[in-house]
Design a protein around this motif. Sequence first.
Motif, PDB file in Angstrom:
ATOM      1  N   THR A 198       1.972   0.508  -9.341  1.00 21.19           N
ATOM      2  CA  THR A 198       2.290   1.545  -8.723  1.00 21.19           C
ATOM      3  C   THR A 198       1.781   1.620  -7.541  1.00 21.19           C
ATOM      4  O   THR A 198       2.149   2.741  -6.602  1.00 21.19           O
ATOM      5  N   SER A 199       0.861   0.824  -6.954  1.00 14.80           N
ATOM      6  CA  SER A 199       0.392   1.022  -5.609  1.00 14.80           C
ATOM      7  C   SER A 199       1.142   0.354  -4.490  1.00 14.80           C
ATOM      8  O   SER A 199       2.102  -0.392  -4.927  1.00 14.80           O
ATOM      9  N   SER A 200       0.858   0.628  -3.322  1.00 21.93           N
ATOM     10  CA  SER A 200       1.681   0.124  -2.263  1.00 21.93           C
ATOM     11  C   SER A 200       1.367  -1.394  -2.242  1.00 21.93           C
ATOM     12  O   SER A 200       0.431  -1.841  -2.511  1.00 21.93           O
ATOM     13  N   PRO A 201       2.464  -2.145  -2.328  1.00 18.15           N
ATOM     14  CA  PRO A 201       2.351  -3.863  -2.086  1.00 18.15           C
ATOM     15  C   PRO A 201       1.776  -4.192  -0.900  1.00 18.15           C
ATOM     16  O   PRO A 201       1.792  -3.269   0.080  1.00 18.15           O
ATOM     17  N   ALA A 202       1.631  -5.465  -0.955  1.00 17.11           N
ATOM     18  CA  ALA A 202       0.996  -6.142   0.517  1.00 17.11           C
ATOM     19  C   ALA A 202       2.069  -6.030   1.484  1.00 17.11           C
ATOM     20  O   ALA A 202       3.246  -6.073   1.302  1.00 17.11           O
ATOM     21  N   ALA A 203       1.747  -6.311   2.714  1.00 19.98           N
ATOM     22  CA  ALA A 203       2.684  -6.323   4.049  1.00 19.98           C
ATOM     23  C   ALA A 203       3.713  -7.367   3.658  1.00 19.98           C
ATOM     24  O   ALA A 203       3.527  -8.571   3.280  1.00 19.98           O
ATOM     25  N   GLY A 204       5.010  -6.931   4.054  1.00 18.90           N
ATOM     26  CA  GLY A 204       6.173  -7.828   3.860  1.00 18.90           C
ATOM     27  C   GLY A 204       6.577  -7.973   2.538  1.00 18.90           C
ATOM     28  O   GLY A 204       7.764  -8.395   2.160  1.00 18.90           O
ATOM     29  N   LEU A 205       6.125  -7.031   1.381  1.00 19.19           N
ATOM     30  CA  LEU A 205       6.725  -6.860   0.144  1.00 19.19           C
ATOM     31  C   LEU A 205       7.396  -5.668  -0.258  1.00 19.19           C
ATOM     32  O   LEU A 205       7.676  -5.466  -1.457  1.00 19.19           O
ATOM     33  N   GLY A 206       7.750  -4.911   0.689  1.00 18.04           N
ATOM     34  CA  GLY A 206       8.406  -3.760   0.507  1.00 18.04           C
ATOM     35  C   GLY A 206       7.564  -2.628   1.116  1.00 18.04           C
ATOM     36  O   GLY A 206       6.656  -2.566   1.885  1.00 18.04           O
ATOM     37  N   SER A 207       8.261  -1.184   1.127  1.00 16.17           N
ATOM     38  CA  SER A 207       7.839  -0.251   1.786  1.00 16.17           C
ATOM     39  C   SER A 207       6.739   0.683   1.141  1.00 16.17           C
ATOM     40  O   SER A 207       6.022   1.485   1.994  1.00 16.17           O
ATOM     41  N   GLY A 208       6.275   0.433   0.025  1.00 12.08           N
ATOM     42  CA  GLY A 208       5.382   1.195  -0.574  1.00 12.08           C
ATOM     43  C   GLY A 208       5.766   2.384  -1.475  1.00 12.08           C
ATOM     44  O   GLY A 208       5.159   3.063  -2.152  1.00 12.08           O
ATOM     45  N   GLU A 209       7.103   2.791  -1.095  1.00 14.44           N
ATOM     46  CA  GLU A 209       7.959   3.915  -1.502  1.00 14.44           C
ATOM     47  C   GLU A 209       8.490   3.551  -3.290  1.00 14.44           C
ATOM     48  O   GLU A 209       8.715   4.219  -3.961  1.00 14.44           O
ATOM     49  N   GLU A 210       8.508   1.952  -3.243  1.00 17.59           N
ATOM     50  CA  GLU A 210       9.133   1.455  -4.677  1.00 17.59           C
ATOM     51  C   GLU A 210       8.113   0.754  -5.325  1.00 17.59           C
ATOM     52  O   GLU A 210       7.153   0.182  -4.976  1.00 17.59           O
ATOM     53  N   PHE A 211       8.323   0.829  -6.689  1.00 15.56           N
ATOM     54  CA  PHE A 211       7.715  -0.176  -7.609  1.00 15.56           C
ATOM     55  C   PHE A 211       7.881  -1.656  -7.207  1.00 15.56           C
ATOM     56  O   PHE A 211       8.883  -2.001  -6.656  1.00 15.56           O
ATOM     57  N   TRP A 212       6.855  -2.428  -7.535  1.00 20.23           N
ATOM     58  CA  TRP A 212       6.686  -3.626  -7.181  1.00 20.23           C
ATOM     59  C   TRP A 212       6.378  -4.654  -8.374  1.00 20.23           C
ATOM     60  O   TRP A 212       5.721  -3.999  -9.211  1.00 20.23           O
ATOM     61  N   PHE A 213       6.291  -6.009  -8.330  1.00 23.44           N
ATOM     62  CA  PHE A 213       5.386  -6.796  -9.284  1.00 23.44           C
ATOM     63  C   PHE A 213       4.490  -7.293  -8.734  1.00 23.44           C
ATOM     64  O   PHE A 213       4.289  -7.634  -7.689  1.00 23.44           O
ATOM     65  N   ALA A 214       3.360  -7.460  -9.489  1.00 26.35           N
ATOM     66  CA  ALA A 214       2.022  -8.061  -8.957  1.00 26.35           C
ATOM     67  C   ALA A 214       2.016  -9.176 -10.123  1.00 26.35           C
ATOM     68  O   ALA A 214       2.260  -9.165 -11.215  1.00 26.35           O
ATOM     69  N   ASP A 215       0.942 -10.279  -9.598  1.00 24.96           N
ATOM     70  CA  ASP A 215       0.739 -11.324 -10.921  1.00 24.96           C
ATOM     71  C   ASP A 215      -0.175 -10.459 -11.879  1.00 24.96           C
ATOM     72  O   ASP A 215      -0.922  -9.867 -11.748  1.00 24.96           O
ATOM     73  N   ALA A 216       0.421 -10.870 -13.219  1.00 23.00           N
ATOM     74  CA  ALA A 216      -0.396 -10.192 -14.161  1.00 23.00           C
ATOM     75  C   ALA A 216      -1.863 -10.609 -14.470  1.00 23.00           C
ATOM     76  O   ALA A 216      -2.553  -9.814 -15.296  1.00 23.00           O
ATOM     77  N   GLU A 217      -2.319 -11.582 -13.932  1.00 26.20           N
ATOM     78  CA  GLU A 217      -3.668 -11.934 -13.983  1.00 26.20           C
ATOM     79  C   GLU A 217      -4.437 -11.370 -12.868  1.00 26.20           C
ATOM     80  O   GLU A 217      -5.792 -11.558 -12.795  1.00 26.20           O
TER      81      GLU A 217
END
Length: 218
Positions: A198-217
């Motif tokens: 739910t936090s802002s993704p790293a640069a280049g992975l989206g605008s920060g307004e949308e949900f994204w995926f992160a490594d489960a680990e």
Amino acid sequence: MTPVTILVCSRAARISALAAASPLLLAACGPDLDSMRSGPIPEEAPRLAEADLAPEPGDESPFAERVEWSIVESTSRFARTSDPEAKARCPEFSTREDSEIVCTVVFHGAEAKWDVTIDGGEFTVSSQMVPRGRQVVRETAENLLRHEMDTETVRCDMDKVHVVPVDGGEDKAVTCEWGRDEDSWKTSERQGTVRIQTSSPAAGLGSGEEFWFADAEG
């Protein structure tokens, strides 16, 4: 010399393994695609269409109405989809006074709370809005994962519409699995698990307004 067994990890191999009841072979042959949901791979990542948003209230509209619209807009952008029936409701407040209120947004039937701080005044008024939870639609999440991992078979461990706590720890993380039988140009891996962040993704992975995926680990 120690014998070496070469395993071909295909659907046929898994069927043979099931027939032979060999747990070791099943583990080596990768993900159980039959336990996942199949669907076409979207050409583009799911994203909210601007035309699907309700018109923004004008400056002459009541301030409370503008706050509620902003909550619905942010909810829709984060979820990467719209809901024509989405509603946000805030308790009554005075625009002339500072106050802290809790608003509720209903999106695809699921409720989430927002903490809203009103900076009131005789001539100006502003607000700061912070969500406690974020709604994510399972179908949209799975389509995003299909697009990102270039595979038809995925499965997110969540309700059809899930409220992800913004301050949730790993014990509250929503995880999604993906798998494939064949190689892809996007990755050489055949399976993986990610979590919805739910936090802002790293640069280049989206605008920060949308949900994204992160490594489960991670």
